[in-house]
Design a protein around this motif. Structure first.
Motif, short mmCIF file in Angstrom:
data_model
loop_
_atom_site.label_atom_id
_atom_site.label_comp_id
_atom_site.label_asym_id
_atom_site.label_seq_id
_atom_site.Cartn_x
_atom_site.Cartn_y
_atom_site.Cartn_z
N ALA A 150 -13.69 14.45 5.68
CA ALA A 150 -13.80 15.38 4.57
C ALA A 150 -12.63 16.25 4.52
N ASP A 151 -11.95 16.64 5.67
CA ASP A 151 -10.87 17.56 5.79
C ASP A 151 -9.49 16.95 5.17
N TRP A 152 -9.60 15.48 5.59
CA TRP A 152 -8.60 14.78 4.99
C TRP A 152 -8.32 14.53 3.49
N LEU A 153 -9.71 14.61 2.78
CA LEU A 153 -10.04 14.43 1.49
C LEU A 153 -9.66 15.78 0.91
N ASP A 154 -9.79 16.69 1.67
CA ASP A 154 -9.76 17.98 1.09
C ASP A 154 -7.97 18.21 1.10
N SER A 155 -7.23 17.75 1.92
CA SER A 155 -5.79 17.86 1.92
C SER A 155 -5.33 17.04 0.70
N LEU A 156 -5.85 16.06 0.13
CA LEU A 156 -5.52 15.58 -1.09
C LEU A 156 -5.31 16.33 -2.39
N LEU A 197 1.04 -1.27 -0.03
CA LEU A 197 0.13 -0.16 0.05
C LEU A 197 1.02 1.26 -0.25
N THR A 198 0.83 2.07 -1.02
CA THR A 198 1.72 3.22 -1.29
C THR A 198 0.68 4.40 -1.37
N VAL A 199 -0.45 4.43 -1.32
CA VAL A 199 -1.37 5.65 -1.30
C VAL A 199 -1.35 6.32 0.07
N PRO A 200 -1.84 7.65 -0.25
CA PRO A 200 -2.06 8.13 1.24
C PRO A 200 -3.30 7.32 2.06
N ASN A 228 1.86 1.25 10.31
CA ASN A 228 3.12 0.62 10.56
C ASN A 228 3.61 -0.47 9.51
N GLY A 229 2.55 -0.90 8.55
CA GLY A 229 2.62 -1.90 7.83
C GLY A 229 2.88 -1.29 6.26
N LYS A 230 1.87 -0.32 6.06
CA LYS A 230 2.11 0.00 4.65
C LYS A 230 3.23 1.03 4.36
N THR A 231 3.37 1.45 3.22
CA THR A 231 4.58 2.61 2.68
C THR A 231 4.17 3.88 2.95
N PRO A 232 4.91 4.40 3.86
CA PRO A 232 4.36 5.68 4.44
C PRO A 232 4.30 6.82 3.38
N THR A 233 3.31 7.72 3.82
CA THR A 233 3.29 8.97 3.01
C THR A 233 3.04 9.94 3.94
N ASP A 234 3.22 11.47 3.53
CA ASP A 234 3.08 12.48 4.58
C ASP A 234 1.34 12.93 4.95
#
Length: 451
Positions: free
Chosen positions: A445-451, A383-386, A409-415
């Motif tokens: 929704a705030d997280w979606l906005d951050s994308l 998993l590499t997506v946010p 802690n398992g996925k490939t991290p993103t900011d």
């Protein structure tokens, strides 16, 4: 003996399926879209808008799948048109966004609709039902009675994602509630099943993971939205299941058709009775769970394992809606997989009967090297997506500690990765409880906005 149920889409049909994006629904049904799985079944989807007078959003799509024993109606709480006794009034502390919305003024229960909230925030909301799940025009085709979580995730989920991408031409955010978000992380691992073998129904093939397919899928998705994502559930008194009789029951190949039973049974019951019974059951469970002596071993905490709904955090009409409309059919094979994961040291693997060599196996054995099973928890780094997760506070159904560790802690991290725990919630009410419109919905929704 195993129990089984004894074409490409024509260009014209494909055109009909795409045209609803301009304002209608397939076969004249508002919001209806149909996705075809690789084994030839129709998965029913709903593209949300408040009414036909509203347009669909031409923006980032958000695809949501429901939890096991639910249909996608759980994302659109509302007053049933045929039940005139719903006269819920907004509380004085209702969020401003709800008090000022014309749709909610007509139906105050829409304040608890995640689909409506995300639409108001500007997102193109899609909801999908697995095979065997749903009601009326939105009932997906039935699968074989041997259907499991693997089939839902490896065949139904990809079909829905492909449909959203084809109609919108955009990268969607994918996820859902509980099992819906579990299927999303399995999809992002590049998992597949041999559709031809699934179609025959004699047995289920092994799940296969493909790193290159995982990379492709991650590149075609904008993000992963997990609402109390399922994985290894908390169980109690494990020995009651971990025996020959328990495994015989779990190995049954049966669909529990709640969609056929509940409308008949509940049609004669008023909302006050349905919500009253729900309150009694789940408030009792919560009280017993909170009174569990801390000196006793955790395997004895039966009520803690069952604390999946904080009825005290849920409006009575919402409870009635979920029991009356939001509960849906499921396959025993899906419950069996969750039980296997909880019994066998939280190893998230494919169903223990997958593969020709395991077709008659009745007991799930502990993990051993070279056992041939696909283990989902081994491949989270694909998993590499946010990703963003909203967890309930209770351990019932989903452990926020265990699942946050597994995913983040398992996925490939993103900011953009993040997760929160909503205080005072259990599994179901994290997305439809009293706190959802003020806390859970805006956080997503705030997280979606951050994308």
């Amino acid at each position: 003996m195993r129990i089984t149920n004894a074409l490409p889409v024509l260009m014209l049909l494909g055109l009909i399926m795409v045209l609803p994006g301009c304002g209608g629904g397939a076969a004249g049904v508002e919001g209806l879209y149909v996705a075809k799985t690789q084994d030839g079944l129709d998965i029913k989807m709903r593209r949300y808008r408040p009414s036909p007078s509203h347009g669909y959003r031409n923006s980032m799509p958000v695809l949501l799948f429901p939890g096991i024993m639910n249909n996608f109606d759980q994302f659109d709480v509302r007053s049933p048109l045929w039940l005139n006794s719903y006269n819920y009034k907004l509380p004085e502390d209702a969020p401003a966004w709800a008090r000022n919305d014309p749709t909610i003024k007509k139906d105050n229960l829409k304040m608890y609709s995640l689909a409506h909230y995300l639409y108001l925030r500007g997102y193109d909301v899609w909801m999908a039902n697995y095979r065997g799940v749903g009601r009326g025009d939105f009932k997906s085709d039935d699968g074989h009675p041997n259907t499991t979580l693997d089939v839902w995730c490896a065949l139904d989920y990809p079909a829905a994602v492909s449909k959203v991408r084809a109609v919108t031409g955009r990268k969607p955010v994918i996820g859902g509630f509980s099992t819906g978000s579990m299927c999303a992380y399995q999809y992002l691992q590049g998992t597949t099943m041999d559709a031809a073998v699934v179609r025959q129904g004699d047995y289920l093939p092994h799940v296969v993971g493909d790193a290159s397919l995982a990379a492709q899928r991650n590149s075609q998705v904008a993000g992963y939205l997990a609402i109390d994502p399922a994985g290894a559930p908390k169980l109690a008194y494990n020995f009651m299941l971990d025996n020959a009789v328990g495994w015989d029951i779990l190995a049954l190949e049966v669909k529990m058709d709640l969609d056929a039973v509940l409308p008949v049974v509940l049609s004669v019951l008023p909302p006050v009775l349905v919500s009253g019974a729900t309150d009694l059951i789940f408030k009792t469970i919560a009280n017993m769970a909170h009174a569990f002596p801390t000196l006793l071993p955790s395997w004895m905490d039966l009520f803690g394992a069952l604390e999946i709904w904080s009825a005290g955090n849920t409006n009575g009409y919402v409870e009635d809606f979920m029991v009356r409309i939001g509960l849906s059919s499921f396959y025993v094979g899906g419950i069996a997989q969750f039980a296997d994961w909880g019994l066998n040291d939280y190893q998230l693997r494919e169903h223990w009967q997958n593969g020709y060599e395991n077709r008659d196996r009745l007991i799930a054995e502990d993990r051993v090297a070279g056992d041939g099973y696909y283990y989902y928890n081994d491949h989270m780094s694909l998993l590499t997506v946010p990703a963003f997760a909203v967890f309930s506070e209770s351990d019932g159904g989903v452990s926020p500690d265990r699942m946050s560790d597994l995913i983040f802690n398992g996925k490939t991290p993103t900011d953009k990765d993040d997760w929160i725990v909503i205080p005072g919630t259990s599994h179901l009410d994290v997305v439809l409880g009293n706190t959802a419109p003020a806390i859970s919905f805006p956080a997503m929704a705030d997280w979606l906005d951050s994308l």
